[in-house]
Design a protein around this motif. Structure first.
Motif, PDB file in Angstrom:
ATOM      1  N   VAL A  79       0.802  -1.225   0.000  1.00 31.54           N
ATOM      2  CA  VAL A  79       0.000   0.000   0.000  1.00 31.54           C
ATOM      3  C   VAL A  79       0.839   1.281   0.000  1.00 31.54           C
ATOM      4  CG1 VAL A  79      -2.010  -1.100   1.052  1.00 31.54           C
ATOM      5  CG2 VAL A  79      -0.274  -0.056   2.520  1.00 31.54           C
ATOM      6  N   LEU A  80       2.131   1.167  -0.233  1.00 34.98           N
ATOM      7  CA  LEU A  80       2.950   2.374  -0.342  1.00 34.98           C
ATOM      8  C   LEU A  80       2.654   3.059  -1.680  1.00 34.98           C
ATOM      9  CD1 LEU A  80       6.358   1.138   1.111  1.00 34.98           C
ATOM     10  CD2 LEU A  80       4.639   2.580   2.201  1.00 34.98           C
ATOM     11  N   PRO A  81       2.903   4.366  -1.773  1.00 36.68           N
ATOM     12  CA  PRO A  81       2.607   5.083  -3.025  1.00 36.68           C
ATOM     13  C   PRO A  81       3.334   4.482  -4.225  1.00 36.68           C
ATOM     14  CG  PRO A  81       3.066   6.641  -1.267  1.00 36.68           C
ATOM     15  CD  PRO A  81       3.401   5.272  -0.730  1.00 36.68           C
ATOM     16  N   MET A  82       2.667   4.507  -5.355  1.00 34.37           N
ATOM     17  CA  MET A  82       3.252   3.970  -6.580  1.00 34.37           C
ATOM     18  C   MET A  82       4.148   5.001  -7.243  1.00 34.37           C
ATOM     19  SD  MET A  82       0.260   4.155  -9.482  1.00 34.37           S
ATOM     20  CE  MET A  82      -1.122   3.731  -8.452  1.00 34.37           C
ATOM     21  N   LEU A  83       4.991   4.513  -8.131  1.00 36.06           N
ATOM     22  CA  LEU A  83       5.783   5.372  -9.006  1.00 36.06           C
ATOM     23  C   LEU A  83       5.134   5.348 -10.383  1.00 36.06           C
ATOM     24  CD1 LEU A  83       9.449   4.304  -8.226  1.00 36.06           C
ATOM     25  CD2 LEU A  83       8.424   6.519  -7.771  1.00 36.06           C
ATOM     26  N   VAL A  84       5.108   6.499 -11.034  1.00 32.85           N
ATOM     27  CA  VAL A  84       4.576   6.572 -12.395  1.00 32.85           C
ATOM     28  C   VAL A  84       5.659   7.178 -13.280  1.00 32.85           C
ATOM     29  CG1 VAL A  84       2.756   7.440 -13.893  1.00 32.85           C
ATOM     30  CG2 VAL A  84       2.233   6.874 -11.508  1.00 32.85           C
ATOM     31  N   PHE A  85       6.075   6.422 -14.268  1.00 35.35           N
ATOM     32  CA  PHE A  85       7.076   6.867 -15.226  1.00 35.35           C
ATOM     33  C   PHE A  85       6.396   7.189 -16.550  1.00 35.35           C
ATOM     34  CE2 PHE A  85       9.503   4.332 -12.254  1.00 35.35           C
ATOM     35  CZ  PHE A  85      10.680   5.041 -12.110  1.00 35.35           C
ATOM     36  N   GLN A  86       7.108   7.935 -17.378  1.00 30.98           N
ATOM     37  CA  GLN A  86       6.615   8.288 -18.702  1.00 30.98           C
ATOM     38  C   GLN A  86       7.669   7.863 -19.719  1.00 30.98           C
ATOM     39  OE1 GLN A  86       6.187  12.521 -19.563  1.00 30.98           O
ATOM     40  NE2 GLN A  86       3.992  12.172 -19.690  1.00 30.98           N
ATOM     41  N   THR A  87       7.231   7.346 -20.850  1.00 32.81           N
ATOM     42  CA  THR A  87       8.147   6.913 -21.898  1.00 32.81           C
ATOM     43  C   THR A  87       7.627   7.370 -23.259  1.00 32.81           C
ATOM     44  OG1 THR A  87       9.247   4.991 -22.902  1.00 32.81           O
ATOM     45  CG2 THR A  87       6.995   4.663 -22.145  1.00 32.81           C
ATOM     46  N   ASP A  88       8.525   7.439 -24.222  1.00 27.26           N
ATOM     47  CA  ASP A  88       8.099   7.784 -25.580  1.00 27.26           C
ATOM     48  C   ASP A  88       7.787   6.535 -26.403  1.00 27.26           C
ATOM     49  OD1 ASP A  88      10.676   6.859 -25.884  1.00 27.26           O
ATOM     50  OD2 ASP A  88      11.375   8.559 -27.075  1.00 27.26           O
ATOM     51  N   ASN A  89       8.064   5.336 -25.830  1.00 32.35           N
ATOM     52  CA  ASN A  89       7.776   4.093 -26.537  1.00 32.35           C
ATOM     53  C   ASN A  89       7.301   3.051 -25.520  1.00 32.35           C
ATOM     54  OD1 ASN A  89       7.785   1.647 -27.951  1.00 32.35           O
ATOM     55  ND2 ASN A  89       9.485   2.291 -29.254  1.00 32.35           N
ATOM     56  N   LEU A  90       6.015   3.049 -25.247  1.00 26.20           N
ATOM     57  CA  LEU A  90       5.462   2.168 -24.216  1.00 26.20           C
ATOM     58  C   LEU A  90       5.668   0.702 -24.550  1.00 26.20           C
ATOM     59  CD1 LEU A  90       3.909   2.031 -21.535  1.00 26.20           C
ATOM     60  CD2 LEU A  90       1.809   1.890 -22.885  1.00 26.20           C
ATOM     61  N   ASP A  91       5.461   0.322 -25.793  1.00 24.65           N
ATOM     62  CA  ASP A  91       5.589  -1.093 -26.147  1.00 24.65           C
ATOM     63  C   ASP A  91       7.009  -1.598 -25.924  1.00 24.65           C
ATOM     64  OD1 ASP A  91       2.868  -1.417 -26.884  1.00 24.65           O
ATOM     65  OD2 ASP A  91       3.289  -0.469 -28.815  1.00 24.65           O
ATOM     66  N   ALA A  92       8.003  -0.827 -26.338  1.00 22.46           N
ATOM     67  CA  ALA A  92       9.394  -1.244 -26.144  1.00 22.46           C
ATOM     68  C   ALA A  92       9.747  -1.275 -24.656  1.00 22.46           C
ATOM     69  CB  ALA A  92      10.336  -0.301 -26.891  1.00 22.46           C
ATOM     70  N   THR A  93       9.297  -0.279 -23.900  1.00 20.23           N
ATOM     71  CA  THR A  93       9.577  -0.247 -22.464  1.00 20.23           C
ATOM     72  C   THR A  93       8.907  -1.420 -21.768  1.00 20.23           C
ATOM     73  OG1 THR A  93       9.721   2.163 -22.564  1.00 20.23           O
ATOM     74  CG2 THR A  93       9.455   1.175 -20.386  1.00 20.23           C
ATOM     75  N   PHE A  94       7.671  -1.719 -22.151  1.00 23.05           N
ATOM     76  CA  PHE A  94       6.958  -2.855 -21.570  1.00 23.05           C
ATOM     77  C   PHE A  94       7.716  -4.155 -21.848  1.00 23.05           C
ATOM     78  CE2 PHE A  94       4.035  -6.416 -22.040  1.00 23.05           C
ATOM     79  CZ  PHE A  94       3.447  -6.445 -20.783  1.00 23.05           C
ATOM     80  N   GLU A  95       8.123  -4.360 -23.091  1.00 24.05           N
ATOM     81  CA  GLU A  95       8.823  -5.598 -23.449  1.00 24.05           C
ATOM     82  C   GLU A  95      10.161  -5.710 -22.728  1.00 24.05           C
ATOM     83  OE1 GLU A  95       7.543  -8.172 -24.792  1.00 24.05           O
ATOM     84  OE2 GLU A  95       5.688  -7.157 -25.356  1.00 24.05           O
ATOM     85  N   GLN A  96      10.875  -4.594 -22.578  1.00 29.04           N
ATOM     86  CA  GLN A  96      12.146  -4.600 -21.846  1.00 29.04           C
ATOM     87  C   GLN A  96      11.927  -5.009 -20.398  1.00 29.04           C
ATOM     88  OE1 GLN A  96      14.757  -1.171 -22.306  1.00 29.04           O
ATOM     89  NE2 GLN A  96      15.190  -1.208 -20.118  1.00 29.04           N
ATOM     90  N   ALA A  97      10.912  -4.437 -19.765  1.00 25.96           N
ATOM     91  CA  ALA A  97      10.631  -4.776 -18.363  1.00 25.96           C
ATOM     92  C   ALA A  97      10.172  -6.226 -18.238  1.00 25.96           C
ATOM     93  CB  ALA A  97       9.586  -3.823 -17.795  1.00 25.96           C
ATOM     94  N   ARG A  98       9.279  -6.649 -19.131  1.00 24.13           N
ATOM     95  CA  ARG A  98       8.783  -8.030 -19.058  1.00 24.13           C
ATOM     96  C   ARG A  98       9.911  -9.038 -19.276  1.00 24.13           C
ATOM     97  NH1 ARG A  98       3.678 -10.204 -22.383  1.00 24.13           N
ATOM     98  NH2 ARG A  98       4.902  -9.482 -24.151  1.00 24.13           N
ATOM     99  N   ALA A  99      10.859  -8.718 -20.151  1.00 23.96           N
ATOM    100  CA  ALA A  99      11.969  -9.622 -20.445  1.00 23.96           C
ATOM    101  C   ALA A  99      12.853  -9.865 -19.230  1.00 23.96           C
ATOM    102  CB  ALA A  99      12.801  -9.073 -21.597  1.00 23.96           C
ATOM    103  N   THR A 100      12.829  -8.959 -18.260  1.00 25.65           N
ATOM    104  CA  THR A 100      13.631  -9.150 -17.041  1.00 25.65           C
ATOM    105  C   THR A 100      12.931 -10.049 -16.030  1.00 25.65           C
ATOM    106  OG1 THR A 100      12.728  -7.256 -15.828  1.00 25.65           O
ATOM    107  CG2 THR A 100      14.618  -6.835 -17.297  1.00 25.65           C
ATOM    108  N   GLY A 101      11.694 -10.443 -16.322  1.00 27.64           N
ATOM    109  CA  GLY A 101      10.937 -11.274 -15.398  1.00 27.64           C
ATOM    110  C   GLY A 101      10.105 -10.481 -14.412  1.00 27.64           C
ATOM    111  N   ALA A 102      10.005  -9.167 -14.617  1.00 27.40           N
ATOM    112  CA  ALA A 102       9.204  -8.332 -13.726  1.00 27.40           C
ATOM    113  C   ALA A 102       7.754  -8.799 -13.733  1.00 27.40           C
ATOM    114  CB  ALA A 102       9.278  -6.869 -14.165  1.00 27.40           C
ATOM    115  N   GLU A 103       7.095  -8.712 -12.592  1.00 22.41           N
ATOM    116  CA  GLU A 103       5.698  -9.124 -12.476  1.00 22.41           C
ATOM    117  C   GLU A 103       4.802  -8.113 -13.181  1.00 22.41           C
ATOM    118  OE1 GLU A 103       2.157  -9.797  -9.176  1.00 22.41           O
ATOM    119  OE2 GLU A 103       4.201  -9.422  -8.471  1.00 22.41           O
ATOM    120  N   VAL A 104       4.107  -8.583 -14.215  1.00 22.92           N
ATOM    121  CA  VAL A 104       3.208  -7.725 -14.982  1.00 22.92           C
ATOM    122  C   VAL A 104       1.867  -7.635 -14.257  1.00 22.92           C
ATOM    123  CG1 VAL A 104       1.979  -7.436 -17.170  1.00 22.92           C
ATOM    124  CG2 VAL A 104       4.305  -8.377 -17.166  1.00 22.92           C
ATOM    125  N   LEU A 105       1.426  -6.421 -13.987  1.00 19.73           N
ATOM    126  CA  LEU A 105       0.093  -6.197 -13.418  1.00 19.73           C
ATOM    127  C   LEU A 105      -0.913  -5.859 -14.501  1.00 19.73           C
ATOM    128  CD1 LEU A 105       0.914  -4.038 -10.264  1.00 19.73           C
ATOM    129  CD2 LEU A 105       0.432  -6.488 -10.377  1.00 19.73           C
TER     130      LEU A 105
END
Length: 133
Positions: A79-105
């Motif tokens: 329940v701690l505050p979330m972080l919100v980032f901004q990117t110019d390429n959401l799909d590439a950023t999403f795939e980069q994060a997912r490729a590291t094994g990060a838990e996708v919500l």
């Protein structure tokens, strides 16, 4: 008079795991790594926002036992505050994060209030949202 944000803090269970997530999944770089009293404070940054640092540390770092325990409980509940980032390429950023094994919500979607975004959890359970500019 001008004012700008210099640092924001993120509480994590394991500093090393958090560094890997924020560095590898989100592309931030380590700017500073300070150890004191058995704890570490690691500052991460982005070339896109020079001068803004995200400082990660464990719940008891620099706090009383009672305050650290209370913060640990909130971290465990997610329940701690979330972080919100901004990117110019959401799909590439999403795939980069997912490729590291990060838990996708949430995979990238168009939100009814405007932005296209996605969401992950860091290794400690903090919510991290990423929206497209």
């Amino acid at each position: 008079m001008t004012i700008s944000l210099q640092y924001t803090n993120v509480t994590v269970n394991n500093t090393d795991e958090a560094v890997v997530f924020y560095r590898d999944a989100l592309g931030l770089s380590v700017v500073n790594d300070v150890a004191s009293g058995g704890f570490r404070w690691v500052t991460l940054g982005s070339d896109a926002q020079p001068g803004l640092g995200i400082v990660i540390s464990e719940p008891h770092a620099g706090r009383s036992q009672a305050d650290g325990d209370a913060l640990q409980e909130l971290l465990t509940k997610g329940v701690l505050p979330m972080l919100v980032f901004q990117t110019d390429n959401l799909d590439a950023t999403f795939e980069q994060a997912r490729a590291t094994g990060a838990e996708v919500l949430q995979e990238p979607i168009e939100q009814s209030w405007g932005p296209r975004d996605c969401a992950f959890r860091d290794p400690s359970g903090n919510t991290v949202r990423i929206s497209q500019m």
